[in-house]
Motif scaffolding. Structure first.
Motif, short mmCIF file in Angstrom:
data_model
loop_
_atom_site.label_atom_id
_atom_site.label_comp_id
_atom_site.label_asym_id
_atom_site.label_seq_id
_atom_site.Cartn_x
_atom_site.Cartn_y
_atom_site.Cartn_z
N LYS A 1 0.84 -1.20 0.00
CA LYS A 1 0.00 0.00 0.00
C LYS A 1 0.87 1.24 0.00
O LYS A 1 2.08 1.17 0.24
CB LYS A 1 -0.88 0.03 1.25
N LEU A 2 0.23 2.35 -0.21
CA LEU A 2 0.94 3.63 -0.23
C LEU A 2 1.61 3.89 1.12
O LEU A 2 2.72 4.40 1.19
CB LEU A 2 -0.03 4.76 -0.57
N SER A 3 0.94 3.50 2.20
CA SER A 3 1.51 3.73 3.53
C SER A 3 2.80 2.94 3.72
O SER A 3 3.72 3.39 4.41
CB SER A 3 0.50 3.36 4.62
N ASP A 4 2.90 1.77 3.10
CA ASP A 4 4.13 0.97 3.19
C ASP A 4 5.27 1.71 2.51
O ASP A 4 6.38 1.80 3.04
CB ASP A 4 3.96 -0.39 2.50
N VAL A 5 4.99 2.22 1.32
CA VAL A 5 6.02 2.92 0.55
C VAL A 5 6.42 4.20 1.27
O VAL A 5 7.60 4.54 1.34
CB VAL A 5 5.53 3.23 -0.87
N LYS A 6 5.43 4.85 1.82
CA LYS A 6 5.70 6.10 2.54
C LYS A 6 6.64 5.84 3.71
O LYS A 6 7.60 6.57 3.95
CB LYS A 6 4.39 6.69 3.03
N ARG A 7 6.36 4.78 4.43
CA ARG A 7 7.18 4.43 5.59
C ARG A 7 8.61 4.14 5.18
O ARG A 7 9.56 4.64 5.77
CB ARG A 7 6.58 3.22 6.30
N ILE A 8 8.76 3.34 4.15
CA ILE A 8 10.09 2.98 3.68
C ILE A 8 10.83 4.20 3.18
O ILE A 8 12.02 4.37 3.43
CB ILE A 8 10.00 1.95 2.55
N LYS A 9 10.10 5.04 2.52
CA LYS A 9 10.72 6.22 1.95
C LYS A 9 11.19 7.17 3.04
O LYS A 9 12.29 7.71 2.97
CB LYS A 9 9.75 6.92 1.02
N ASP A 10 10.37 7.32 4.04
CA ASP A 10 10.76 8.16 5.18
C ASP A 10 12.03 7.62 5.79
O ASP A 10 12.96 8.34 6.10
CB ASP A 10 9.67 8.15 6.26
N TYR A 11 12.04 6.34 5.95
CA TYR A 11 13.17 5.62 6.54
C TYR A 11 14.42 5.83 5.70
O TYR A 11 15.47 6.19 6.20
CB TYR A 11 12.78 4.15 6.57
N THR A 12 14.29 5.63 4.42
CA THR A 12 15.42 5.77 3.52
C THR A 12 15.83 7.22 3.36
O THR A 12 17.00 7.53 3.29
CB THR A 12 15.09 5.20 2.13
#
Lengths: 244, 153
Positions: free
Chosen positions: A145-156
């Motif tokens: 989901k978008l929230s998964d990508v958002k989380r990873i992106k924040d992390y990265t």
């Protein structure tokens, strides 16, 4: 590409849905997405693009290694030329699995600092643990989901911005502890809190420490935001995901 | 603007029914949210890829199950696994659920059970394809009438 560690700047949390101008391309994360399913590739590509990432999508682990230049061990110049900032890969693939790809990446002196995220439709704890042990930064249970990508992106993104000095303070991924850095303080464990290996102590690893090339973008760091990282841990996700 | 309102109402009602009847789940809504002016046909494109995938995989399963000299259940399962994955990614809930049952029959090496599931999955895929085509047609009609497609919450 400007990557000097001295400059850190805030990035807003919202997903930017505008077309990036040339000035922004330096900030764009370049994600290598690996998935044998055409449907999934299309979805992950869109999720990443809408999250302002540059995406290269390939359909196999072999192709991913080819793209990185790792397939025949010909690191001619020893640099991450294509500046891949993150690898996100499916676990179950014919030929080379995502796990095998993860191992190959982490075995490479040039690429092992690149965060690798595993995706899988099956939330098997043993599988998750195995991936995290091998150095995966995160594990997403599909559908993504978008929230998964958002989380990873924040992390990265946080890692992306963080300078070399910051890098030494984290100790989440035990693999990085083999590097000859002076770990001043242990970072709060995040997604690896479920892992049996303590993240704060130096772990006995068979591989000897090697100096990392300075041009490689920094890898996982202790998340500095106050967000409850543990709520995003794979085990929590496992419980809340609606699957069979 | 009355025509647009009517069409929008129809669209929302139809969409709600698809969710209510289990054809689509929240993942489909997630995909709709990814569609915008930069990628205006995203959902239609993903759906097309999905249906192509369905056809290919269903054919693989049928061929594998036809083998008189002995069914390679691992091969059937591999195709079902793939279909389960893509149906999950698009939000095709009923198709996905049949795949789940299908995998159990593969594991049990139950040819009859597999054949029944194959029939069901073919049916669900056809149904969904028709329903999505209807949904997409409604979207086109709204846009043609000068309106915008309402977002589902």
């Amino acid at each position: 590409m400007a990557r000097d560690g001295g400059v850190t700047w805030r990035r807003t949390e919202k997903i930017d849905r505008f077309n990036l101008s040339a000035a922004d391309t330096a900030e764009e994360l370049h994600v290598l997405a690996v998935d044998d399913s055409l449907v999934d590739r299309k979805v992950i590509e869109r999720l990443l693009r809408i999250s302002s990432c540059k995406v290269t999508a390939v359909d196999s682990g072999i192709r991913a290694l080819q793209f990185l230049g790792l397939d025949e061990e010909k690191n001619s110049n020893g640099f991450n030329d294509l500046k891949v900032d993150l690898i996100i890969t499916d676990y179950c693939m014919p030929g080379m699995t995502g796990y095998e790809l993860l191992k190959k990446v982490k075995e490479s002196s040039v690429f092992r600092e690149i965060p690798v995220v595993i995706m899988s439709s099956e939330n098997v704890l043993a599988r998750i643990d195995r991936c995290l042990e091998e150095g995966a930064e995160d594990f997403i249970v599909k559908p993504v989901k978008l929230s998964d990508v958002k989380r990873i992106k924040d992390y990265t993104t946080r890692e992306f911005r963080v300078g070399e000095e910051e890098r030494t303070r984290k100790g989440i991924n035990k693999r990085k502890q083999r590097d000859s850095f002076d770990l001043s303080s242990s970072s709060p464990p995040s997604i690896l809190s479920s892992s049996p290996v303590s993240s704060s102590s130096s772990s006995p690893e068979s591989q000897s420490p090697s100096p990392s090339p300075p041009s490689i973008p920094s890898a996982s760091s202790a998340p500095s935001s106050p967000s409850p990282i543990d709520s995003h841990s794979p085990t929590r996700r496992v419980k809340t995901t609606s699957s069979e | 603007m009355d025509v647009v309102n009517q069409l929008q109402r129809q669209f929302l009602d139809y969409s709600a029914s698809l969710h209510r009847e289990g054809f689509l789940d929240d993942q489909f809504t997630q995909l709709q949210k990814l569609q915008d002016e930069n990628s205006p046909d995203f959902v239609v494109e993903v759906a097309s890829l999905f249906f192509e995938d369905c056809e290919k995989l269903i054919n693989n399963m049928a061929r594998a199950l036809e083998q008189q000299q002995g069914v390679d259940f691992k091969q059937v399962d591999a195709s079902v696994h793939q279909l389960k994955g893509s149906s999950s990614s698009i939000g095709a809930m009923r198709v996905k659920n049949v795949c789940i049952a299908f995998r159990s029959f593969c594991e049990a090496q139950n040819r009859e059970g597999c054949l029944r599931c194959l029939q069901q999955v073919t049916q669900e895929y056809s149904l969904l394809k028709n329903k999505l085509q209807t949904l997409f047609r409604l979207e086109q009609q709204i846009l043609a009438a000068g309106g915008s497609v309402p977002t589902i919450e």
